[in-house]
Design a protein around this motif. Structure first.
Motif, short mmCIF file in Angstrom:
data_model
loop_
_atom_site.label_atom_id
_atom_site.label_comp_id
_atom_site.label_asym_id
_atom_site.label_seq_id
_atom_site.Cartn_x
_atom_site.Cartn_y
_atom_site.Cartn_z
N SER A 1 65.91 -2.61 67.62
CA SER A 1 65.09 -1.53 67.24
C SER A 1 65.96 -0.08 66.94
N SER A 2 66.93 -0.02 67.33
CA SER A 2 67.94 1.27 66.98
C SER A 2 68.55 0.87 65.64
N LEU A 3 68.99 -0.48 65.43
CA LEU A 3 69.69 -1.13 64.11
C LEU A 3 68.59 -0.94 63.00
N THR A 4 67.41 -1.57 63.39
CA THR A 4 66.31 -1.27 62.38
C THR A 4 66.18 0.08 61.77
N LYS A 5 65.85 1.03 62.76
CA LYS A 5 65.79 2.33 62.44
C LYS A 5 66.95 3.05 61.49
N LYS A 6 68.25 2.57 61.85
CA LYS A 6 69.49 3.14 61.16
C LYS A 6 69.37 2.35 59.71
N PHE A 7 69.05 0.98 59.65
CA PHE A 7 68.93 0.40 58.44
C PHE A 7 67.90 1.09 57.53
N LYS A 8 66.67 1.15 58.04
CA LYS A 8 65.73 1.96 57.13
C LYS A 8 65.99 3.25 56.72
N GLY A 9 66.72 3.95 57.63
CA GLY A 9 67.19 5.50 57.36
C GLY A 9 68.01 5.47 56.20
N ARG A 10 69.08 4.51 56.29
CA ARG A 10 69.98 4.28 55.14
C ARG A 10 69.58 3.98 53.75
N VAL A 11 68.51 2.97 53.80
CA VAL A 11 67.80 2.62 52.66
C VAL A 11 66.88 3.71 52.07
N ALA A 12 66.11 4.58 53.18
CA ALA A 12 65.57 5.82 52.53
C ALA A 12 66.47 6.72 51.73
N ASP A 13 67.28 7.11 52.53
CA ASP A 13 68.59 8.09 51.87
C ASP A 13 69.14 7.65 50.60
N TYR A 14 69.48 6.30 50.29
CA TYR A 14 69.73 5.89 49.03
C TYR A 14 68.89 5.93 48.17
N ALA A 15 67.58 5.55 48.44
CA ALA A 15 66.53 5.47 47.48
C ALA A 15 66.40 7.02 47.00
N GLU A 16 66.26 8.06 47.93
CA GLU A 16 65.98 9.40 47.66
C GLU A 16 67.04 10.07 46.64
N ASN A 17 68.41 9.46 47.06
CA ASN A 17 69.34 10.14 46.14
C ASN A 17 69.51 9.41 44.89
N LEU A 18 69.13 8.08 44.80
CA LEU A 18 69.08 7.33 43.58
C LEU A 18 68.03 8.21 42.82
N GLY A 19 66.78 8.39 43.16
CA GLY A 19 65.86 8.98 42.62
C GLY A 19 65.99 10.37 41.92
N GLU A 20 66.72 11.02 42.53
CA GLU A 20 67.00 12.32 42.33
C GLU A 20 68.48 12.38 41.24
N ARG A 21 69.25 11.47 41.40
CA ARG A 21 70.24 11.38 40.27
C ARG A 21 69.49 10.75 39.15
N LEU A 22 68.83 9.73 39.06
CA LEU A 22 68.16 9.20 37.97
C LEU A 22 67.17 10.20 37.24
N GLN A 23 66.49 11.01 37.91
CA GLN A 23 65.64 11.91 37.37
C GLN A 23 66.23 13.24 36.52
N SER A 24 67.52 13.51 36.96
CA SER A 24 68.28 14.46 36.17
C SER A 24 68.88 13.71 34.90
N THR A 25 68.69 12.41 34.77
CA THR A 25 69.45 11.80 33.43
C THR A 25 68.15 11.60 32.29
N PHE A 26 66.84 11.65 32.77
CA PHE A 26 65.82 11.37 31.79
C PHE A 26 64.76 12.54 31.95
#
Length: 155
Positions: free
Chosen positions: A130-155
């Motif tokens: 449960s704690s590993l799943t929470k950490k995994f989902k958190g890192r994926v969420a952080d990556y997706a958010e950062n990726l979206g912000e980075r890509l939105q600034s390019t288009f």
């Protein structure tokens, strides 16, 4: 044992896939975190057959594994395979276009033990699932958010 997460990214699927194929950036990130990476394939472009030898230290033990990009289906999917310490691991990245400027990123990691010591390791991970799943989902969420912000600034 399987971990999975999905997040929506505010960018077109082609741009998200292109960013995920920036393997040099991922290599630099891993090296900053203490891993040693060596690319061991002759490929000039991203595609199936790319391989890396990875060395890192965790919990006081030196770990070495081979990582290979086994399936490459632009702009929909990438599948990585790894074998380390008696464990076969498959890491899947799936992309689905929800609209012209919105993409769903689905990430899954599945590990299968091949010997008794690997079974014991997986069993200990199941106790903390449960704690590993929470950490995994958190890192994926952080990556997706950062990726979206980075890509939105390019288009």
């Amino acid at each position: 044992m399987k971990f999975s997460a999905q997040e929506d990214v505010s960018a077109p699927i082609e741009q998200v896939f292109e960013a995920l194929c920036d393997f040099e950036t991922f290599e630099r990130l891993a090296m900053r975190r203490g891993a040693e990476l060596q690319r061991v394939d002759p490929l000039a472009r991203a595609g199936a057959g790319m391989r890396w030898k990875v060395k890192y230290t965790t919990r006081g033990r030196r770990r070495i594994f081979d990582l290979e990009l086994t399936e490459f289906d632009p702009p929909n999917q990438m599948l990585f395979s790894a074998n380390f310490s008696g464990i076969d691991a498959a890491f899947t990245v799936d992309l689905l276009a929800l609209s012209r400027n919105r993409t769903r990123l689905a990430v899954a990691l599945e590990m299968k033990p091949l010997n008794l010591s690997a079974r014991l390791l997986i069993q200990s991970l199941k106790l903390a699932k449960s704690s590993l799943t929470k950490k995994f989902k958190g890192r994926v969420a952080d990556y997706a958010e950062n990726l979206g912000e980075r890509l939105q600034s390019t288009f």
